[in-house]
Scaffold this active site. Structure first.
Site, PDB file in Angstrom:
ATOM      1  N   LYS A   1      -3.656   2.960  -2.194  1.00 27.52           N
ATOM      2  CA  LYS A   1      -4.944   3.632  -2.240  1.00 27.52           C
ATOM      3  C   LYS A   1      -4.907   4.819  -1.291  1.00 27.52           C
ATOM      4  O   LYS A   1      -4.225   4.812  -0.281  1.00 27.52           O
ATOM      5  CB  LYS A   1      -6.072   2.688  -1.816  1.00 27.52           C
ATOM      6  CG  LYS A   1      -6.262   1.493  -2.719  1.00 27.52           C
ATOM      7  CD  LYS A   1      -7.330   0.569  -2.181  1.00 27.52           C
ATOM      8  CE  LYS A   1      -6.865  -0.178  -0.951  1.00 27.52           C
ATOM      9  NZ  LYS A   1      -7.859  -1.153  -0.469  1.00 27.52           N
TER      10      LYS A   1
ATOM     11  N   GLY B   1      -0.878  -0.737   5.611  1.00 30.11           N
ATOM     12  CA  GLY B   1      -0.637   0.228   6.671  1.00 30.11           C
ATOM     13  C   GLY B   1      -1.432  -0.098   7.917  1.00 30.11           C
ATOM     14  O   GLY B   1      -2.538  -0.633   7.863  1.00 30.11           O
TER      15      GLY B   1
ATOM     16  N   THR C   1      -1.669  -0.403  15.365  1.00 33.89           N
ATOM     17  CA  THR C   1      -2.660   0.466  14.749  1.00 33.89           C
ATOM     18  C   THR C   1      -2.405   1.927  15.098  1.00 33.89           C
ATOM     19  O   THR C   1      -2.023   2.266  16.222  1.00 33.89           O
ATOM     20  CB  THR C   1      -4.081   0.080  15.178  1.00 33.89           C
ATOM     21  OG1 THR C   1      -5.005   1.046  14.651  1.00 33.89           O
ATOM     22  CG2 THR C   1      -4.228   0.054  16.691  1.00 33.89           C
TER      23      THR C   1
ATOM     24  N   ASP D   1      -2.947  -1.895  10.958  1.00 38.72           N
ATOM     25  CA  ASP D   1      -3.300  -3.288  11.210  1.00 38.72           C
ATOM     26  C   ASP D   1      -4.252  -3.744  10.110  1.00 38.72           C
ATOM     27  O   ASP D   1      -5.179  -3.019   9.752  1.00 38.72           O
ATOM     28  CB  ASP D   1      -3.978  -3.417  12.575  1.00 38.72           C
ATOM     29  CG  ASP D   1      -4.335  -4.859  12.892  1.00 38.72           C
ATOM     30  OD1 ASP D   1      -3.543  -5.515  13.591  1.00 38.72           O
ATOM     31  OD2 ASP D   1      -5.402  -5.330  12.434  1.00 38.72           O
TER      32      ASP D   1
ATOM     33  N   ASP E   1       0.812  -1.209   0.000  1.00 36.56           N
ATOM     34  CA  ASP E   1       0.000   0.000   0.000  1.00 36.56           C
ATOM     35  C   ASP E   1       0.848   1.262   0.000  1.00 36.56           C
ATOM     36  O   ASP E   1       2.036   1.236   0.321  1.00 36.56           O
ATOM     37  CB  ASP E   1      -0.871   0.038   1.267  1.00 36.56           C
ATOM     38  CG  ASP E   1      -2.141  -0.769   1.128  1.00 36.56           C
ATOM     39  OD1 ASP E   1      -2.470  -1.175   0.009  1.00 36.56           O
ATOM     40  OD2 ASP E   1      -2.802  -0.994   2.165  1.00 36.56           O
TER      41      ASP E   1
ATOM     42  N   MET F   1      -9.231   8.018   9.179  1.00 36.10           N
ATOM     43  CA  MET F   1      -9.553   8.399   7.800  1.00 36.10           C
ATOM     44  C   MET F   1     -10.698   9.412   7.742  1.00 36.10           C
ATOM     45  O   MET F   1     -11.515   9.391   6.821  1.00 36.10           O
ATOM     46  CB  MET F   1      -9.918   7.160   6.961  1.00 36.10           C
ATOM     47  CG  MET F   1      -8.870   6.071   6.978  1.00 36.10           C
ATOM     48  SD  MET F   1      -9.432   4.556   6.169  1.00 36.10           S
ATOM     49  CE  MET F   1     -10.752   4.031   7.269  1.00 36.10           C
TER      50      MET F   1
END
Length: 503
Positions: A66, A97, A127, A99, A44, A181
């Site tokens: 992504k 990226g 995480t 967990d 990623d 996010m």
């Protein structure tokens, strides 16, 4: 058959590896071990590029990165890539990226593989939901302020007609809230929490690029956080923290207070192992890039390998990878570790000694440092010593052992080459360049023929390096006093402390 002995009739194993939140040091040992045996790495954008150098030199690297609203490779295609490579008997690492099972779609990938009878091993990662707040000085729980925390996606599946988030339950159900996010939806998240009863004065923070030296943190309240973040110009990847624990940042912020926090330093690389200067720069909070990325290649066998091993009184391994390369050479001759003979074994440095012991070898001499390696060498005059290591070997060690009366020769088993799979970062993204030797000055100009920009600080370790840089047309702005890695770091701190950090 693949490198690992899988036949194409037996599927290989897929490892879903969490790469951690950004700091490459937070990659787990299990994750590093999986990378070391990979035939294929599907990775990623969030995975630190330096981790790719842990994969074998001939591993295939497939980028499927992504980011919000931009999918380089659709998820069904990623699933298909994993199963296709595994069905060819390959060992596949899916490097993700954070967990893989925390908003990482790892569950979808694991389901796809299990439905096809493909072995799948999940390697959890650290995480960002916990690590980024910790690096920002914000504990997600604290017995004085918070006994619970919740992790919520800030970016739901856009194809769903309605939200699956119970906003009333979220607003009242946990002391600390962490949204991943969610930066593009920050204003609506704050408004929704207020509407559902969370106080508008509740402490909140946004952490950009958490756990990296480029980390930035903006704090405020639910009422004003969105405006503060817009003013600061924060960008994804970032997460949101809401709760009283945010107030502890005033006391606990440790990452931001390091002398080189937020600074990006380029260190030209001449050895595969990280240098001492890199360790010291990272300890001072800098984001360090060693370029170019190097990989080790085993050299073809030349001459009478068995005869040279048999004739040596001492086998001196000069690098941690020397034994592996030697065994690979012996393997091409149909031989194995038993060909090492009866010679005694010495190791240059603790890392080399540890690797030899892991392979079941007894190490007869292994000083803690290679400085003065020959001084305590327990061999009589005229004993024969075979130095086994890289093509450009430990010449000083060879000279010192010869001066002590040993009959020395070298057996190069590997060479370092530039790994073209890892692209060079643009030189203009760095605040400074550290030159630790004349060879690093040469390496810099090979990698970046146009040299540094006028805005960058170039620090040399001493006069000889500065003279070499001058002959190459490379500007040096400061020379360290003391000709040591620690002196270079001190000089960088002094030269950069009055300069503003970049965004």
């Amino acid at each position: 058959m693949t490198r690992h002995g899988h036949s194409t009739s037996t599927p290989g194993t897929v490892y879903l590896v969490g790469a951690g939140p950004g700091d490459p040091g937070l990659l787990t040992r299990h994750g590093a071990d999986a990378l070391a045996r990979a035939d294929v790495v599907v990775y990623d954008r969030l995975a630190d590029d330096s981790m790719l150098s842990l994969a074998p030199a001939d591993a295939e690297l497939v980028y499927v990165g992504k980011q919000a609203a931009v999918h380089a490779v659709p998820q069904p295609r990623i699933n298909q890539l994993l199963s296709t490579h595994a069905e060819q008997g390959k060992c596949v690492v899916r490097l993700k990226g954070g967990d893989p099972f925390v908003f990482g779609r790892g569950g979808e990938e694991a389901t796809h593989l299990r439905e096809r009878g493909i072995p799948c091993i999940v390697v959890p990662g650290v995480t960002s939901a916990v690590a980024a707040p910790a690096y920002a000085g914000i504990p997600v729980t604290d017995r004085r302020h918070a006994s619970s925390f919740a992790v919520i996606t800030g970016h739901e599946d856009p194809t769903r007609p309605t939200s699956r988030i119970d906003w009333h339950g979220v607003a009242h159900g946990a002391d600390t809230l962490v949204f991943l996010m969610g930066l593009t939806n920050l204003a609506s998240i704050c408004s929704r929490l207020i509407d559902e009863g969370r106080p508008a004065t509740a402490a909140a923070a946004v952490i950009e690029r958490g756990t990296t030296p480029g980390q930035r943190v903006v704090t405020g309240t639910l009422a004003d956080l969105a405006g503060r973040v817009a003013e600061a110009g924060l960008h994804p990847p970032a997460l949101i923290v809401v709760g009283d624990v945010v107030q502890l940042r005033r006391q606990l912020a440790w990452h931001d207070s390091q002398p080189l926090a937020g600074r990006r330093i380029l260190v030209p690389r001449v050895r595969r192992r990280p240098s001492e200067i890199v360790r010291l720069l990272k300890a001072a909070g800098a984001e360090v890039a060693e370029v170019p990325v190097l990989r080790s290649e085993t050299l073809p066998v030349t001459g009478d390998l068995h005869g040279r091993l048999d004739a040596a009184d001492w086998l001196v391994f000069t690098s941690p990878g020397a034994l592996e390369a030697l065994l690979e050479q012996l393997g091409t001759l149909g031989s194995d570790i038993r060909a090492l003979g009866a010679g005694r074994i010495a190791a240059a440095g603790p890392a080399t000694a540890a690797q030899l012991r892991r392979c079941g070898l007894r190490v007869d001499y292994a000083p803690e440092t290679t400085t003065g390696f020959a001084d305590g060498f327990p061999a009589s005059s005229h004993a024969t010593a075979l130095l086994i290591g890289e093509e450009v070997g430990e010449r000083r060690m060879l000279r010192d052992l010869a001066a002590a009366g040993l009959c020395c020769s070298e057996l190069p088993v590997s060479r370092l080459t530039v790994d073209d799979r890892a692209p060079l970062p643009p030189i203009e993204q760095f605040d400074a360049i550290a030159l630790a030797s004349s060879n690093t000055a040469r390496r810099l100009m090979e990698a970046y023929p146009d040299g540094p920009t006028d805005a960058q600080v170039v620090v040399s370790i001493g006069p000889m390096t500065s003279r070499t840089a001058g002959r190459l047309g490379l500007r040096v702005d400061a020379e360290a006093a003391g000709a040591s890695p620690a002196a270079v770091v001190r000089t960088l701190v002094e030269r950069l402390e009055t300069r503003p950090t970049g965004d």
